[in-house]
Write a protein that holds these residues in place. Structure first.
Motif, short mmCIF file in Angstrom:
data_model
loop_
_atom_site.label_atom_id
_atom_site.label_comp_id
_atom_site.label_asym_id
_atom_site.label_seq_id
_atom_site.Cartn_x
_atom_site.Cartn_y
_atom_site.Cartn_z
N ASN A 132 -0.77 8.28 1.67
CA ASN A 132 -0.07 7.07 2.11
C ASN A 132 -0.55 6.62 3.49
O ASN A 132 -0.67 5.43 3.75
CB ASN A 132 1.45 7.28 2.09
N GLU A 376 -0.20 6.53 -5.99
CA GLU A 376 0.29 5.73 -4.87
C GLU A 376 -0.34 4.34 -4.89
O GLU A 376 0.32 3.34 -4.62
CB GLU A 376 0.01 6.43 -3.53
N LYS A 380 1.57 0.52 -5.43
CA LYS A 380 1.66 -0.39 -4.28
C LYS A 380 0.76 -1.62 -4.38
O LYS A 380 1.06 -2.66 -3.79
CB LYS A 380 1.31 0.37 -3.00
N LEU A 410 -0.41 -6.85 -2.27
CA LEU A 410 0.50 -5.72 -2.46
C LEU A 410 1.68 -6.11 -3.33
O LEU A 410 2.07 -7.28 -3.41
CB LEU A 410 1.01 -5.22 -1.10
N ARG A 411 2.29 -5.11 -3.97
CA ARG A 411 3.52 -5.33 -4.72
C ARG A 411 4.66 -5.54 -3.74
O ARG A 411 4.58 -5.11 -2.58
CB ARG A 411 3.85 -4.11 -5.57
N ALA A 414 5.88 -3.00 -0.88
CA ALA A 414 4.87 -1.97 -0.60
C ALA A 414 4.48 -1.96 0.88
O ALA A 414 4.25 -0.89 1.47
CB ALA A 414 3.65 -2.19 -1.47
N GLU A 417 6.85 0.08 2.77
CA GLU A 417 6.69 1.53 2.48
C GLU A 417 5.49 2.09 3.25
O GLU A 417 5.53 3.19 3.78
CB GLU A 417 6.46 1.74 0.99
N LEU A 418 4.42 1.30 3.31
CA LEU A 418 3.22 1.78 4.01
C LEU A 418 3.48 1.87 5.51
O LEU A 418 3.04 2.81 6.17
CB LEU A 418 2.03 0.88 3.71
#
Ligand code: HEM
Length: 432
Positions: A132, A376, A380, A410-411, A414, A417-418
């Motif tokens: 990640n 991952e 994402k 990106l979704r 995401a 999250e990153l």
């Protein structure tokens, strides 16, 4: 590795001019038309170099497997890479990769226990965090995925081997120099000098590391090698050093190119990416197809033990035989429509990890790392774009990608999250 499905690009009479030894064939050319023509018209092919050295090439899947499997006919003891063709590998009989059974088996058994999927299970959460952090720059725009992938294996082998993190970038560079001494970016002076200097630095590094730990080996992979018993005796200093080198090289020079090669294949085949993104259960199949497609190790070599023949061609004792894995993985007699990238290909008995007694000992580790990474990624990234032309490594051993700039759509959610992945673990150390 550039991919060409054009199997008529090389005429039979042109095969004799092909130079499979030339690193430029893999850096700026495309070996697939030549391999395809050889599989068809000259499956056991002899090439002589201008300095008089020569080697046989086998390009068909079943011949590649036979050569890699049968150590009674084809030995690993004299070295297994074209870069030392005609020489005698000083690591022969001391390093697992350059030994034959039974010596090979006595080294391999304890090392296999250390690198089994079961032994590696505790590493999974850490590798997921590494993954990640590695892909986090995607949230900020164009990103050189190939450069980041080059650093990726050190994060798990460096940890497994207990090597100080400050040394990782240097070790990554030295291992690439050892397999691509002719690449303009890694060459120091003349090609021969680069290989010798990379070997010297890597062996001195591990020799120092083993000395530093004398009396207190530690419970990591290097410590385990130091405590290892082979044939009822302790592993000697040079044997420990050679095997440390081999483990590091094995991981560092292959895994990055499986990553970049698979992402590139998914960019070139967006419909296949959409299939995996819609059904994450397909990640395992996508990783295997990515390994077949990218075949990061182009070849492994053996020497003939006693006069033998392959497909009626006579080989003499001492002849070198090169098994081209990248070609075997496109053999039309084994893989239906081999130039089609298919994440649901079944069966997919690729030989990217080799075959027989030397089958890659790091395969469980590589598979864990690649599956986590692609899990991952598909969770994402909705879509990848290639931003600049891909640059390949100039090496006859590694089918490598050294520069590959991508951007991603990106979704939803995401990017957050990153960002969390970065802030939870400190700054991202990879190159943008
Ligand atoms: C995608 C990643 C990888 C690929 C494509 C790959 C490929 C290969 C291949 C084709 C062989 C067979 C060599 C032969 O027949 O002479 C091999 C052996 C080996 N690999 Fe890997 N490898 C990968 C990852 C790793 C990793 C992560 C490690 C380290 C943990 C590693 C360490 C080794 C070692 C030490 C051997 C020698 C095994 C023996 O002689 O029994 N490899 N690898």
């Amino acid at each position: 590795m550039k991919i060409s499905a054009d199997d008529t690009a090389v005429a039979p009479h042109e095969i004799g001019e092909a130079d499979l030894h030339a690193p430029t064939l893999y850096g700026s050319g495309d070996p697939h038309p030549i391999w395809t023509a050889m599989r068809r018209h000259s499956p056991v092919h002899r090439q002589e170099l201008p300095d008089g050295r020569s080697f046989w090439s086998v390009t068909r899947y079943h011949d590649v497997n036979d050569v890699l499997r049968d150590h009674t006919r084809f030995t690993s003891n004299r070295g297994t890479l074209l870069s030392i063709l005609g020489g005698r590998d000083p690591a022969g009989g001391k390093m697992m990769a350059a030994s034959d059974p039974p010596v090979h088996t006595s080294m391999r058994r304890p090392m296999m226990d250390m690198l089994s999927a079961r032994a590696l299970r505790p590493m999974v959460p850490k590798v997921r965090r590494v993954v990640n952090r590695m892909i986090a720059p995607l949230a900020a725009g164009s990103w050189n995925l190939a450069r980041a992938a080059a650093d990726f294996p050190m994060a798990f082998t460096g940890t497994l081997m207990g090597l100080p993190e400050a040394d990782w970038p240097r070790l990554t560079r030295l291992t690439t120099m050892a397999v691509a001494p002719d690449d303009p970016e890694f060459r120091q002076g003349k090609g021969g000098g680069t290989l010798a200097s990379a070997h010297h630095e890597l062996f001195s590094y591990f020799s120092g590391e083993v000395r530093r730990r004398a009396g207190e080996p530690g419970d990591d992979l290097v410590g385990s090698l130091m405590r290892m018993q082979v044939g009822g005796r302790a592993f000697r200093h040079d044997e420990i050093v050679y095997n440390c080198y081999s483990l590091l090289l094995g991981a560092n020079v292959t895994t990055p190119h499986a990553v970049a090669g698979t992402v590139l294949a998914l960019i070139d085949h967006p419909e296949e990416y959409r299939r995996v993104a819609a059904d994450p259960d397909l990640v395992t199949g996508a990783v295997e197809e990515g390994l077949r497609w990218s075949s990061p190790a182009n070849h492994f070599m053996r020497y003939v033990v006693q006069p033998t023949e392959i497909r009626g061609v006579e080989l003499r004792r001492g002849d070198a035989v090169v098994a081209w894995l990248g070609s075997a993985n496109r053999d039309e007699e084994v893989f239906a429509d081999p130039f089609r990238f298919d994440v649901t290909r079944s069966p997919n008995r690729h030989v990217a990890f080799g075959f027989g007694p030397h089958y890659c000992i790091g395969a469980p580790l590589a598979r864990i790392a690649l599956r986590l990474l692609f899990e991952e990624i598909v969770g994402k990234v909705a879509e990848f774009r290639l931003d600049t032309p891909v640059e390949h490594l100039t090496s006859n051993f590694v089918a490598g990608i050294k520069d590959m700039r991508v951007s991603a759509r990106l979704r939803q959610g995401a990017a957050e999250e990153l960002e969390e992945a970065i802030s939870a673990d400190g700054p991202v150390p990879v190159t943008r």
